[in-house]
Design an enzyme around this catalytic site. Structure first.
Site, short mmCIF file in Angstrom:
data_model
loop_
_atom_site.label_atom_id
_atom_site.label_comp_id
_atom_site.label_asym_id
_atom_site.label_seq_id
_atom_site.Cartn_x
_atom_site.Cartn_y
_atom_site.Cartn_z
CG ASP A 1 5.79 -7.33 -2.17
OD1 ASP A 1 6.02 -7.34 -0.96
OD2 ASP A 1 4.63 -7.45 -2.64
CD GLU B 1 1.55 -7.04 2.22
OE1 GLU B 1 0.39 -7.05 2.64
OE2 GLU B 1 2.05 -6.05 1.64
#
Length: 422
Positions: A101, A160
């Site tokens: 991400d 994350e």
């Protein structure tokens, strides 16, 4: 940061050679340097936010299939990807992990040829590099499949950076573990790395024990009584209450914690009022922030002090305050044996660049994986030339791409040491 000086053996493009660290890039990594850099730039130009990494995950899955792996997609919390490389000989299963991400940040570097194409979204922490490194490693070690002892799981983890109250309140690692990503086959050890601009290229930060802090998030909702700015005596001003609280919060670390204990409490958001109504005292205000520590006692003490300070503000100003405190991720703690294996591999790549004094108050949900199985998370120096550090999570973040070659070389060396018969 001082000018980074490291000589990279095996790299064809000498314009990238710098250094006081004598770094030996694995020849297999040097051969696919352009591919690794190209993948990093692709990811950087096409970032996706936590829980919405659909195209990023599809790209990673396709590359793993090109390496001949069995690939599972759509793993909780939505776009997790795992590729399994089965070795030709019996042995343990290890896992290598990267994160998918990006962050909700607008990139400002308009001269970067591979700058983000998605407004308000940017790879500002190095995850683009993590993915490129791991896919490069997959490309290399898949060619060793018949000589590998055991199997390797390549884990590409979503979310994350951020948790979500319904999709994943503790982030992506927690959800992937709950979905069984560490079983079938059972992972015995797990390894991951992080691009780190606070270390120069050629440095590898690795140590047993605590490496990164826990991450807690707090929100404080304040309800007062609105009024006219010309008559503040008729209101309960939530802005005054909360500005006082922000100042008081600074005393938690300086006056409540033992000076020898690592702790950070930062207020990072203050929302109140209407900028189009400068003469109106608002009814509500909200603060939010982060807490970083290395012990449960420090977490407990911080939460207790925040609550006590809120009660004190209520008594002083007559406002109503509500504290929400979420313990998002624990400390990153490396197990001694896996940390030793990484240190040994790193010394073969950067003999003088292994650094044990590398603890940081930053946090990572890799901690959930390390709580589930023994493993090691380590830092790959990526700082560029000059004294200015391009900090992580900033709008002008970038890193030196030599770091990709160092990170990939350490991973490849680790796999060879662990799983290839000499």
């Amino acid at each position: 940061m001082a000018s980074c000086k490291c000589h990279l053996h095996g790299v064809a493009d000498e314009s990238l050679v710098r250094g006081s660290y004598d770094v030996s890039i694995r020849p297999e990594v040097a051969q696919i340097r352009d591919s690794i850099v190209e993948m990093r730039r692709h990811f950087h130009a096409n970032p996706e936010l936590s829980f919405f990494e659909k195209k990023t995950a599809e790209f990673a899955a396709a590359r793993l299939r090109e390496c001949g792996m069995e690939v599972e997609e759509g793993i909780k919390p939505g776009y997790g990807v795992v590729g399994v490389l089965e070795g030709g000989k019996p042995g343990p299963c290890i896992a290598l992990r990267a994160d998918l991400d990006a962050l909700p940040i607008q990139e400002v570097n308009q001269t970067l040829s591979f700058r983000s194409k998605n407004d308000g979204v940017m790879h500002a922490c190095g995850h683009d590099g993590h993915m490129a490194i791991l896919l490069g490693v997959a490309q290399i070690v898949s060619q060793w499949q018949h000589s590998l002892r055991g199997s390797i799981k390549f884990i590409f983890q979503p979310a994350e950076e951020n948790a979500h109250p319904t999709l994943g309140p503790y982030g992506g690692a927690h959800e992937m573990i709950a979905a069984g990503v560490l079983s079938t086959p059972t992972v015995q050890q797990i390894f991951g790395l992080h691009i780190w601009n606070y270390l120069p290229v050629g440095a590898v930060g690795v140590k047993a024990g605590p490496l990164m802090a826990s991450c807690d998030t707090f929100r404080i909702h304040c309800k007062g009584r609105g009024g006219h700015g010309s008559a503040p005596h008729g209101s309960v001003d939530p802005i005054l209450a909360c500005t006082t609280l922000v100042g008081n919060i600074q005393s938690i670390v300086s006056r409540s914690h033992d000076p020898m204990v690592h702790a950070v409490v930062s207020v990072c958001s203050f929302q109140s009022g209407d900028p189009t109504a400068p003469n109106v005292i608002p009814e509500t205000a909200e603060l939010s922030g982060t807490v970083r520590t290395f012990s449960k006692h420090a977490q407990d003490l911080t939460e207790e002090r925040l609550l006590a300070l809120c009660r004190g503000i209520e008594a002083s100003f007559g406002a109503e305050l509500r504290l929400e405190y979420l313990r998002e991720s624990p400390c990153v703690i490396n197990a001694p044996e896996p940390a030793g294996l990484v240190e040994k591999a790193a010394q073969k790549v950067s003999a003088t660049g292994v650094i044990a004094d590398c603890m940081t108050m930053a946090s990572e949900d890799m901690s959930f994986f390390l709580n589930a199985v023994p493993g090691c998370f380590f830092l790959i120096g990526s700082g560029g030339e000059g004294d200015q550090v391009l900090g992580h999570h900033t709008e002008d973040f970038d890193f030196h791409e030599d770091a990709l070659l160092v990170g990939a070389s350490v991973f490849v060396q680790l796999v060879e040491d662990l799983m290839v018969e000499s």
